[in-house]
Design a protein around this motif. Structure first.
Motif, short mmCIF file in Angstrom:
data_model
loop_
_atom_site.label_atom_id
_atom_site.label_comp_id
_atom_site.label_asym_id
_atom_site.label_seq_id
_atom_site.Cartn_x
_atom_site.Cartn_y
_atom_site.Cartn_z
N LYS A 1 0.85 -1.20 0.00
CA LYS A 1 0.00 0.00 0.00
C LYS A 1 0.89 1.25 0.00
CE LYS A 1 -3.86 -2.40 2.12
NZ LYS A 1 -4.68 -2.66 3.32
N HIS B 1 -1.38 -6.29 -4.01
CA HIS B 1 -2.55 -5.53 -3.55
C HIS B 1 -1.99 -4.24 -2.94
CE1 HIS B 1 -6.42 -4.84 -1.45
NE2 HIS B 1 -5.69 -4.46 -0.44
N TRP C 1 -5.93 3.16 -4.63
CA TRP C 1 -6.98 3.05 -3.60
C TRP C 1 -7.12 4.41 -2.94
CZ3 TRP C 1 -6.46 0.06 1.69
CH2 TRP C 1 -7.73 -0.27 2.18
N ASN D 1 -8.74 -0.57 -6.38
CA ASN D 1 -9.51 -1.11 -5.26
C ASN D 1 -10.64 -0.16 -4.89
OD1 ASN D 1 -9.75 -3.17 -3.28
ND2 ASN D 1 -8.66 -1.96 -1.74
N GLU D 2 -11.85 -0.69 -4.85
CA GLU D 2 -12.99 0.01 -4.23
C GLU D 2 -13.33 1.36 -4.88
OE1 GLU D 2 -12.00 0.13 -0.07
OE2 GLU D 2 -12.04 -2.03 0.12
N ASN E 1 -10.99 -4.80 -7.86
CA ASN E 1 -11.34 -5.42 -6.58
C ASN E 1 -12.32 -4.55 -5.78
OD1 ASN E 1 -10.67 -7.60 -4.71
ND2 ASN E 1 -9.60 -6.07 -3.46
N GLN F 1 -14.16 -9.11 -2.63
CA GLN F 1 -13.37 -9.25 -1.40
C GLN F 1 -13.90 -10.37 -0.50
OE1 GLN F 1 -12.86 -5.44 0.53
NE2 GLN F 1 -11.84 -4.55 -1.25
N HIS G 1 -15.54 -10.14 2.45
CA HIS G 1 -15.51 -9.94 3.91
C HIS G 1 -16.93 -10.24 4.40
CE1 HIS G 1 -11.50 -8.35 4.36
NE2 HIS G 1 -11.70 -7.52 3.36
N GLU H 1 -10.51 -11.60 -0.35
CA GLU H 1 -10.19 -11.19 1.03
C GLU H 1 -11.12 -11.89 2.02
OE1 GLU H 1 -9.84 -6.95 1.57
OE2 GLU H 1 -9.05 -6.63 -0.45
N TRP I 1 -8.14 -13.27 4.15
CA TRP I 1 -7.44 -12.05 4.55
C TRP I 1 -6.77 -12.30 5.90
CZ3 TRP I 1 -5.91 -8.88 1.18
CH2 TRP I 1 -5.40 -7.63 1.54
N PHE J 1 -7.05 -8.12 11.05
CA PHE J 1 -7.37 -6.72 11.32
C PHE J 1 -8.59 -6.61 12.21
CE2 PHE J 1 -11.20 -5.49 8.92
CZ PHE J 1 -11.40 -6.63 8.16
N PHE K 1 -11.54 -1.87 14.90
CA PHE K 1 -12.38 -2.98 14.42
C PHE K 1 -12.72 -3.93 15.55
CE2 PHE K 1 -9.84 -1.68 10.76
CZ PHE K 1 -10.82 -1.55 9.79
C1 GLA Z 1 -10.20 -3.70 2.45
C2 GLA Z 1 -8.88 -3.59 1.72
C3 GLA Z 1 -7.78 -4.38 2.34
C4 GLA Z 1 -7.83 -4.37 3.85
C5 GLA Z 1 -9.20 -4.83 4.29
C6 GLA Z 1 -9.33 -5.01 5.77
O1 GLA Z 1 -11.00 -4.66 2.06
O2 GLA Z 1 -8.97 -3.94 0.36
O3 GLA Z 1 -6.56 -3.87 1.91
O4 GLA Z 1 -7.50 -3.12 4.32
O5 GLA Z 1 -10.11 -3.86 3.84
O6 GLA Z 1 -8.97 -3.90 6.50
#
Ligand code: GLA
Length: 379
Positions: free
Chosen positions: A86, A119, A123, A166-167, A213, A251, A253, A283, A325, A333, A339
């Protein structure tokens, strides 16, 4: 309580009685996997189906924690640069790069002949403080070019894939007709920053597969449906303009307890695949914040959520890769400041803090076993 499946027991030539298995394979008390090192890891379970499995790690997880490194080598066939590539980590000041942390990961991947996955190149989060003023000052194009060329170029030939952007899609309606997130990159360069980033990445590392992503694509609610539409529209536009993009990264999550609609998820995967793209689950982990506190119950619900999700997505032949992840609950994380749960330690990953396999591990192994075969992802 940890589970071992019948398949695991049979693979080892052990009868259920020998393991104290009853009914659905629950062993009493001790974690049987901890004393059965011969059970193949997740990457070995995924590979016969043409699926790559790996995990995101930071350098110190692998080069300063032998237990985590051993667990990684047992379970994973792909290494993802969790935070190490990053901007905030590698760009201390304008014009300066510090590749110390990602280079350590790359060295680990090289030493163990494991493909590496990058990755992320663009971003709106985890950026150094100096970036926004530089972008606002008109240096966007130069910075994008310099950054991607230097970073993707440095690891040229060893990256299986790169999360290029990303995002870029917003969760809520922010008034942008294409749902694009309002970021410094969008302000500086307009919507074309996305395709420009893919073109530079392709020139810098022509063999790496290039990925868009995003998160928030999994569950059954209006926000997700709108976001899926915007993501598909973006991908459609990129493909129509002959952008070098090869996969959509979802991702994954997850949040156990949320309504999941397999048919609608499958339709979304169909739509993305119809553009000629592969699909990566990039992720995966499970937020256990809404679950009962008791660990055995929580683990069971995390495993069930994982299995239902993977059963659905792995049934789709365009899904070629699954990454968690983190690998063990020791490094997630979800237990970091901002979190962390007030009262307990989260258990979002397939291994516990002692590197023992949890019910989520078994859910993943079963999902890989049950998945149909597909042509292997490019490595
Ligand atoms: C996002 C990002 C990741 C990471 C996760 C969890 O999904 O893409 O790089 O930071 O959040 O924190």
């Amino acid at each position: 309580m940890t589970k071992i499946t019948r398949r695991d027991a049979l693979a080892l030539g052990l009868g259920a009685g020998a393991l104290g298995l009853t009914g659905c394979g629950v062993a009493d008390g001790k974690a049987p996997e901890a004393v059965l090192p011969g059970v193949p890891g997740l990457a070995d379970r995924a590979k016969p189906k043409g699926l790559l499995f790996g995990a995101a790690c930071e350098a110190h997880h692998l080069d300063q924690d032998p237990a985590q490194a051993a667990a990684f080598l047992r379970e994973c066939g792909l290494l993802v640069s969790q935070n190490e590539l990053k901007w905030a980590v590698i760009r201390p000041a304008p014009g300066l790069f510090n590749f110390q942390r990602p280079d350590r990961l790359a060295a680990f991947a090289r030493a163990h002949h494991i493909p590496f996955r990058g990755h992320t190149l663009v971003w709106h989060v985890s950026n150094p403080g100096w970036l926004a003023p530089e972008l606002a000052g008109g240096k966007g194009e130069k910075l994008l070019e310099e950054h991607i060329w230097s970073v993707a170029g440095r690891y040229r030939g060893m990256m299986q894939s790169w999360d290029v952007v990303n995002e870029a899609i917003e969760d809520f309606d922010n008034g942008h007709p294409d749902g694009l997130r309002k970021t410094e990159w969008l302000d500086a360069l307009g919507p074309s920053y996305i395709e420009t980033a893919f073109h530079i990445a392709h020139a810098a590392d022509p063999k790496a597969l290039l990925v868009y992503n995003d998160y928030g694509l999994d569950y059954a609610n209006e926000t997700t449906y709108r976001k899926r539409e915007h993501v598909l529209h973006l991908l459609d536009r990129l493909v129509a303009r002959k952008t070098p993009i090869h996969a959509l990264g979802i991702q994954g999550h997850l949040r156990a307890g949320r309504p999941f609609e397999p048919q609608l998820m499958t339709r979304f995967l169909d739509d993305a695949a119809s553009l000629g793209l592969d699909i990566y689950i990039t992720e995966l982990d499970v937020n256990d914040i809404d679950l009962p506190r008791r660990v055995s119950r929580r683990d069971a619900r995390v495993a069930a959520a994982t299995e239902q999700y993977l059963e659905t997505v792995l049934a789709h032949p365009a899904v070629k890769l699954v990454v968690t992840w983190g690998l063990s609950d020791k490094y997630t994380f979800r237990n970091e400041r901002g979190f962390k749960h007030w009262f307990w330690t989260s258990r979002p990953l397939p291994l516990d803090t002692k590197m023992e396999r949890k019910p989520m591990w078994h859910a993943m192994a079963r999902a890989f076993d049950d998945a149909p075969m597909r042509p292997m992802a490019g490595v």
